[in-house]
Structure formats: structure tokens, C-alpha cells
Design a protein around this motif. Structure first.
Motif, PDB file in Angstrom:
ATOM      1  N   TRP A 146      28.572  36.910  -6.408  1.00  0.00           N
ATOM      2  CA  TRP A 146      28.316  37.247  -4.996  1.00  0.00           C
ATOM      3  C   TRP A 146      27.623  36.096  -4.281  1.00  0.00           C
ATOM      4  N   LEU A 147      26.696  35.432  -4.967  1.00  0.00           N
ATOM      5  CA  LEU A 147      25.951  34.351  -4.343  1.00  0.00           C
ATOM      6  C   LEU A 147      26.855  33.185  -3.984  1.00  0.00           C
ATOM      7  N   TYR A 148      27.673  32.701  -4.938  1.00  0.00           N
ATOM      8  CA  TYR A 148      28.510  31.541  -4.595  1.00  0.00           C
ATOM      9  C   TYR A 148      29.677  31.916  -3.692  1.00  0.00           C
ATOM     10  N   THR A 149      30.080  33.186  -3.711  1.00  0.00           N
ATOM     11  CA  THR A 149      31.110  33.610  -2.758  1.00  0.00           C
ATOM     12  C   THR A 149      30.565  33.610  -1.338  1.00  0.00           C
ATOM     13  N   THR A 150      29.320  34.045  -1.190  1.00  0.00           N
ATOM     14  CA  THR A 150      28.685  34.046   0.132  1.00  0.00           C
ATOM     15  C   THR A 150      28.483  32.632   0.654  1.00  0.00           C
ATOM     16  N   VAL A 151      28.002  31.737  -0.209  1.00  0.00           N
ATOM     17  CA  VAL A 151      27.776  30.358   0.204  1.00  0.00           C
ATOM     18  C   VAL A 151      29.089  29.664   0.548  1.00  0.00           C
ATOM     19  N   SER A 152      30.125  29.908  -0.258  1.00  0.00           N
ATOM     20  CA  SER A 152      31.412  29.244  -0.025  1.00  0.00           C
ATOM     21  C   SER A 152      32.121  29.759   1.219  1.00  0.00           C
ATOM     22  N   SER A 153      31.719  30.938   1.730  1.00  0.00           N
ATOM     23  CA  SER A 153      32.348  31.473   2.948  1.00  0.00           C
ATOM     24  C   SER A 153      31.897  30.729   4.200  1.00  0.00           C
ATOM     25  N   ILE A 154      30.821  29.966   4.106  1.00  0.00           N
ATOM     26  CA  ILE A 154      30.314  29.183   5.241  1.00  0.00           C
ATOM     27  C   ILE A 154      30.893  27.778   5.143  1.00  0.00           C
ATOM     28  N   PRO A 155      31.460  27.247   6.212  1.00  0.00           N
ATOM     29  CA  PRO A 155      31.962  25.857   6.156  1.00  0.00           C
ATOM     30  C   PRO A 155      30.879  24.902   5.700  1.00  0.00           C
ATOM     31  N   TRP A 156      31.260  24.017   4.752  1.00  0.00           N
ATOM     32  CA  TRP A 156      30.250  23.172   4.105  1.00  0.00           C
ATOM     33  C   TRP A 156      29.577  22.226   5.093  1.00  0.00           C
ATOM     34  N   VAL A 157      30.318  21.660   6.016  1.00  0.00           N
ATOM     35  CA  VAL A 157      29.725  20.720   6.965  1.00  0.00           C
ATOM     36  C   VAL A 157      28.692  21.425   7.843  1.00  0.00           C
ATOM     37  N   LEU A 158      29.030  22.623   8.330  1.00  0.00           N
ATOM     38  CA  LEU A 158      28.077  23.362   9.159  1.00  0.00           C
ATOM     39  C   LEU A 158      26.842  23.759   8.357  1.00  0.00           C
ATOM     40  N   LEU A 159      27.050  24.185   7.112  1.00  0.00           N
ATOM     41  CA  LEU A 159      25.920  24.563   6.269  1.00  0.00           C
ATOM     42  C   LEU A 159      25.030  23.362   5.980  1.00  0.00           C
ATOM     43  N   MET A 160      25.634  22.210   5.742  1.00  0.00           N
ATOM     44  CA  MET A 160      24.873  20.998   5.459  1.00  0.00           C
ATOM     45  C   MET A 160      24.063  20.569   6.679  1.00  0.00           C
ATOM     46  N   VAL A 161      24.678  20.596   7.858  1.00  0.00           N
ATOM     47  CA  VAL A 161      23.975  20.220   9.083  1.00  0.00           C
ATOM     48  C   VAL A 161      22.833  21.191   9.363  1.00  0.00           C
ATOM     49  N   ALA A 162      23.072  22.486   9.165  1.00  0.00           N
ATOM     50  CA  ALA A 162      22.013  23.477   9.388  1.00  0.00           C
ATOM     51  C   ALA A 162      20.862  23.280   8.420  1.00  0.00           C
ATOM     52  N   MET A 163      21.169  22.926   7.164  1.00  0.00           N
ATOM     53  CA  MET A 163      20.119  22.695   6.176  1.00  0.00           C
ATOM     54  C   MET A 163      19.276  21.478   6.550  1.00  0.00           C
ATOM     55  N   VAL A 164      19.923  20.389   6.959  1.00  0.00           N
ATOM     56  CA  VAL A 164      19.180  19.189   7.353  1.00  0.00           C
ATOM     57  C   VAL A 164      18.306  19.480   8.572  1.00  0.00           C
ATOM     58  N   TYR A 165      18.850  20.200   9.544  1.00  0.00           N
ATOM     59  CA  TYR A 165      18.089  20.499  10.759  1.00  0.00           C
ATOM     60  C   TYR A 165      16.893  21.389  10.438  1.00  0.00           C
ATOM     61  N   ALA A 166      17.079  22.365   9.524  1.00  0.00           N
ATOM     62  CA  ALA A 166      15.964  23.233   9.144  1.00  0.00           C
ATOM     63  C   ALA A 166      14.873  22.460   8.415  1.00  0.00           C
ATOM     64  N   LEU A 167      15.266  21.544   7.531  1.00  0.00           N
ATOM     65  CA  LEU A 167      14.281  20.742   6.819  1.00  0.00           C
ATOM     66  C   LEU A 167      13.569  19.760   7.735  1.00  0.00           C
ATOM     67  N   LYS A 168      14.268  19.302   8.753  1.00  0.00           N
ATOM     68  CA  LYS A 168      13.700  18.309   9.665  1.00  0.00           C
ATOM     69  C   LYS A 168      12.633  18.903  10.552  1.00  0.00           C
ATOM     70  N   GLN A 169      12.694  20.208  10.822  1.00  0.00           N
ATOM     71  CA  GLN A 169      11.768  20.843  11.747  1.00  0.00           C
ATOM     72  C   GLN A 169      10.504  21.376  11.081  1.00  0.00           C
ATOM     73  N   ARG A 170      10.366  21.189   9.776  1.00  0.00           N
ATOM     74  CA  ARG A 170       9.231  21.763   9.067  1.00  0.00           C
ATOM     75  C   ARG A 170       8.459  20.688   8.310  1.00  0.00           C
ATOM     76  N   GLU A 171       7.207  21.048   8.008  1.00  0.00           N
ATOM     77  CA  GLU A 171       6.387  20.200   7.153  1.00  0.00           C
ATOM     78  C   GLU A 171       6.286  20.846   5.775  1.00  0.00           C
ATOM     79  N   PHE A 172       6.265  20.006   4.744  1.00  0.00           N
ATOM     80  CA  PHE A 172       6.254  20.489   3.375  1.00  0.00           C
ATOM     81  C   PHE A 172       5.077  19.862   2.629  1.00  0.00           C
TER      82      PHE A 172
END
Length: 338
Positions: A151-177
């Protein structure tokens, strides 16, 4: 009446005494007999050597200050001529011309290999580690564990990889760790924004594990009921040892093939993210060179864009051809076929 046994020829005796070769030795034999594969392997090796050479400035922290070790860091920020100097063979620094500030394009190109190597290697280790681990666990245990991972990899694979990658970078860019630094031989945790290279590595590694996970799961489903696994269970071998000592080596060729083919997408991803303004902006990289050259082309300054594009094209072509050759050489179904 006695019969005379004909003598065994040299060829037949070699066939009788020849020990069976492993999958890896057969694969190397096939690759070594294909000139195109060896040329691609040599090209990838050259890129690796150049990328490793650009890490030499980091050694000054260990061996002390050294002018030769600081060469790359000094060259990429040293103006050697006027801005937009055309390529010239009068001097090595001018072989690929200069950018708007007079910095040599050839040194920026060589330094960009460092970024590509970092992203490709570390993102591959992260994605392959996640995908292989989840795939082995899902394929071996089955049941509700397999259902959750599927279920987990089916859910992840249903999202276009480029959009998911851009969203991940943008989310990481807006936070401090939380991060750590060392002062006076003591580690101190601080809150800071992640380095752009680290963001890209995390974004690629956390979103590109689905394919290898699905592939390893399917292979483990075929291996878990075979005789060698049943014999290991009967001998009382523990589950972790069965998974990583017995099953993993029999499916590891898929990991190598996936790495060689997936490295191309990581090189291209850095270029796309930097072009979109979400990548590396503080140091030279192939993506930044192309991003800087998008307006230079209107002025007839073509050498920076051509240099980065050719470097990316040669590496991606070599990795694609080498990946196809590895897939043919490591496929057990083609073993023994010329």
C-alpha cells in the motif's frame, strides 16, 4: 575383443576440467568482450576520478594548508580574463571560455562533476537502502506486513515523481532542522537550514525507492520457498541471516542494474531543480551553469551551455549503455548465452 578408447582432445579435456563460473565472472566475461561496454566503463571511471579530485580541498582540514589541494576552490573563483571570453587554446583556463565575471568555465565544469557525484552516490545509497530493505521484508514475511508495504509504495508511485520531488525539496527548504557542529572538540546541536545538496539528496532518496522495492519484493517471493532457503531454516539459521546472507546475494544483481540506470535520473534531477530555482545556487554545478546560460544564449555566448550539456549528455549516454550491458550480462536467464 578389446575396444580402444579414443583419446580425449584438448578442447574436451578443458571442458571436463573447467569449473563452473559464478554469475559475476560470467558477467565480467561478457562485458570485457564488448568494446562499447568497456568504453562506457572507462568514461564513467574518468568522471569518477574527476569528481574525486575535486574533493581534494577538503583534505586540507586533515593535512593542513596546501596550495595544490586548494586548487579547485581557488580556480572557480579566480577571474582569468574578461567576461564572456570566447574559448581559446592559448591557456588551459580558457579552453571553454569564461562566464560573465571572467571565471573559467572549464574549472566550473570540473567542479560540477563533484556535485553530480555527491548527489548520485548518496541519493542512490539512500533510495536503494530503503527500497531493498522494504522489498526483502515484504517479500519474505508476506501477510499484513506485505500489505502495508505494498500500500505504501502504491500510494507513493501514484504521485508523479517530478512533482513529488519538487514538493519534497520545497518542504525541506522552508524548515530548519537540528544539525551538529564541533567546537573545541565538543559536539553542539544547532537549528539551521539544510544545505541545498543535502536537500536534493534527501528529496531524491526519499521519493525514488518505489521501483527497486517492487522489483526486490517480486524476486524474494520466488526465492523464499526454494530449497536453499528451506535448508537454512531447517538448520536453525536466523531470519536476518537468511535475508541478508542467503537471499540478498541472489537478487543483488538487480540492485546494481537499478543503480546504473537510476544514476541518470539523479544527474538530470539536479539540473531540473536548479533550473527551477530549488537547487544549488551557492556553488558551481551543471544545473547552475545551464541556468546561468539561458540568457547568455541570446547574446551569442554559447560555450557555457554547450559545455554543461555535452558533459551531462556524455555521462548519461555512458550510464545508459553500461546499464543495458549490465542488465544483459547479469540476467540469470541469459547465463551461458553468447
Amino acid at each position: 575383443m578389446s575396444t580402444i578408447t579414443p583419446p580425449i582432445s584438448l578442447t574436451q579435456s578443458e571442458e571436463l576440467t573447467d569449473a563452473p563460473r559464478s554469475l559475476w565472472s560470467d558477467a565480467w566475461k561478457k562485458l570485457s568482450h564488448r568494446p562499447s561496454s568497456m568504453i562506457c566503463l572507462a568514461i564513467v571511471a574518468i568522471y569518477l576520478l574527476v569528481g574525486l579530485a575535486t574533493f581534494l580541498p577538503e583534505l586540507q582540514r586533515i593535512v593542513g594548508q596546501n596550495r595544490w589541494l586548494e586548487m579547485f576552490d581557488r580556480k572557480i573563483a579566480e577571474a582569468v580574463a574578461d567576461g564572456y571570453q570566447a574559448p581559446s587554446f592559448k591557456k588551459f583556463d580558457l579552453w571553454l571560455g569564461t562566464d560573465i565575471q571572467g571565471f573559467p568555465v572549464i574549472w566550473r565544469l570540473l567542479y560540477g562533476t563533484r556535485i553530480a557525484l555527491l548527489i548520485t552516490m548518496l541519493a542512490s545509497i539512500l533510495s536503494l537502502g530503503i527500497g531493498v530493505s522494504l522489498g526483502i521484508i515484504a517479500g519474505y514475511f508476506g501477510g499484513w506486513i506485505d500489505e502495508i508495504i505494498t500500500w505504501l509504495y502504491t500510494t507513493v508511485s501514484s504521485i508523479p515523481w517530478v512533482l513529488l520531488m519538487v514538493a519534497m525539496v520545497y518542504a525541506l527548504k522552508q524548515r530548519e532542522f537540528p544539525w551538529f557542529t564541533m567546537q573545541n572538540w565538543r559536539f553542539r546541536f544547532i537549528w539551521t537550514q539544510l544545505d541545498p545538496v543535502v536537500m536534493i539528496i534527501l528529496a531524491l532518496g526519499l521519493t525514488d525507492w518505489v521501483g527497486i522495492c517492487r522489483l526486490i519484493r517480486g524476486e524474494v517471493l520466488k526465492h523464499r520457498d526454494r530449497d536453499y532457503v528451506q535448508a537454512a531454516r531447517a538448520a536453525g539459521v536466523g531470519t536476518p541471516r537468511i535475508l541478508f546472507k542467503h537471499i540478498l546475494p541472489n537478487v543483488f544483481h538487480l540492485v546494481i542494474i537499478t543503480f546504473s540506470l537510476g544514476a541518470v535520473s539523479y544527474v538530470q534531477a539536479e539540473v531540473v531543480l536548479t533550473f527551477l530555482g530549488l537547487g544549488i545556487t551557492s556553488r558551481p554545478s551543471w544545473g547552475r551553469m545551464i541556468d546561468d546560460a539561458k540568457l547568455e544564449l541570446l547574446r551569442g555566448v554559447w560555450w557555457q551551455a554547450v559545455a554543461a550539456t555535452v558533459a551531462i549528455g556524455i555521462l548519461c549516454l555512458a550510464l545508459n549503455l553500461l546499464g543495458d550491458a549490465l542488465r544483459d550480462a547479469l540476467d540469470p536467464r541469459l547465463r551461458g548465452a553468447d
